[in-house]
Write a protein that holds these residues in place. Structure first.
Motif, PDB file in Angstrom:
ATOM      1  N   TYR A 134      -3.823   0.943  -9.534  1.00 34.56           N
ATOM      2  CA  TYR A 134      -3.856   2.005  -8.519  1.00 34.56           C
ATOM      3  C   TYR A 134      -3.529   3.359  -9.149  1.00 34.56           C
ATOM      4  O   TYR A 134      -4.201   4.375  -8.880  1.00 34.56           O
ATOM      5  CB  TYR A 134      -2.857   1.672  -7.417  1.00 34.56           C
TER       6      TYR A 134
ATOM      7  N   ASN B 280       2.481   1.810  -3.445  1.00 36.47           N
ATOM      8  CA  ASN B 280       1.514   2.430  -4.366  1.00 36.47           C
ATOM      9  C   ASN B 280       1.438   3.935  -4.144  1.00 36.47           C
ATOM     10  O   ASN B 280       1.424   4.734  -5.106  1.00 36.47           O
ATOM     11  CB  ASN B 280       0.133   1.812  -4.158  1.00 36.47           C
TER      12      ASN B 280
ATOM     13  N   ASP C 164       0.830  -1.205   0.000  1.00 36.22           N
ATOM     14  CA  ASP C 164       0.000   0.000   0.000  1.00 36.22           C
ATOM     15  C   ASP C 164       0.865   1.257   0.000  1.00 36.22           C
ATOM     16  O   ASP C 164       0.537   2.252  -0.675  1.00 36.22           O
ATOM     17  CB  ASP C 164      -0.937   0.016   1.209  1.00 36.22           C
TER      18      ASP C 164
END
Length: 259
Positions: free
Chosen positions: A105, A72, A69
């Protein structure tokens, strides 16, 4: 007016810089910032242009220093700041590289993404060792599988489907689970004498090779203490490896299976 940058998802190949594509080199030269994985070799990092901002986001087994995460978000933050970002990955970004996840993303946030394929570790292994992924009379196909599941979950592969004597099986990220993988494949019908080739740090000066059998690979790999990344090649094509003697019982099995 703020200009949004872009992200290059670059496959750096298995480690030898000579195996990088011209497109990969060009993208690196255009980048303002390099976000790179642990498996990108030192030799390839030496090609990064002087002045580029280096951001390591490597993951080791059971030790993710930078969660996905966060990776990204780093890519998006840099691109939205107007920078050209090179997301440098080992092998090919679309083969166990999470490239498609990162692209989704970024594209959801209006950020341009361009891909650059890389020589996969399996292809690098074939070129380095001379062991083909397919060979007439030995293997009519090849399958790539991961030996590591997200969040360290239990391996849940289709073992009956994978236990195909006519298919070469290539296991990525399987150093910690190769004993279980071998056991599951044997339970599904693969012979314990089927040859296995383990290659550590393929195509780099640190490359190490180990020839074993399906019934013995768990013990042999542990004894050899191979450094990650390790690629495992399971199948009759390993009988073509010339640089190390193949045990007679394995060769006999290959002759019988090839009839």
């Amino acid at each position: 007016m703020t200009v949004t940058g872009k992200v290059f998802l670059i496959g750096s190949g298995p480690g030898d810089p000579d195996l990088m594509t011209m497109r990969a080199i060009r993208m690196l030269q255009e980048a303002d910032v390099i976000v790179y994985d642990r498996l990108v070799s030192e030799e390839i990092l030496a090609l990064v242009p002087e002045g580029a901002d280096m951001v390591p986001v490597g993951k080791a087994p059971k030790h993710h220093t930078v969660p996905q995460d966060r990776i990204n978000k780093i890519l998006a933050e840099r691109a939205l700041a107007g920078q050209t970002v090179a997301r440098l990955k080992g092998g090919d970004p679309m083969i166990f590289g999470r490239g498609s996840e990162e692209a989704a993303y970024l594209e959801a946030r209006g950020i341009e993404v361009a891909y650059c394929p890389g020589i996969s570790a399996a292809q690098g292994m074939a070129a380095s060792t001379g062991v083909p992924l397919t060979h007439r009379g030995l293997a009519t196909g090849v399958r790539y599988v991961t030996g590591h599941m997200a969040a360290d979950r239990t391996l849940n592969l289709n073992w009956d489907s994978l236990a195909d004597i006519d298919t070469t099986l290539v296991v990525y990220m399987g150093a910690s689970s190769i004993s279980e993988i071998a056991l599951r494949l044997m339970r599904a019908g693969m012979p314990s004498s089927l040859p296995v080739l383990a290659v550590s740090s393929v195509t780099t000066p640190r490359e190490t090779r180990l020839v074993s059998s399906l019934g013995q690979i768990g013990v042999d790999a542990q004894s050899a203490e191979l450094e990650t990344p390790v690629l495992f090649v399971i199948g009759r094509v390993v009988s073509l490896y010339q640089s190390q003697a193949i045990p007679d019982e394995i060769l006999q099995t290959m002759a019988i299976a090839g009839e």
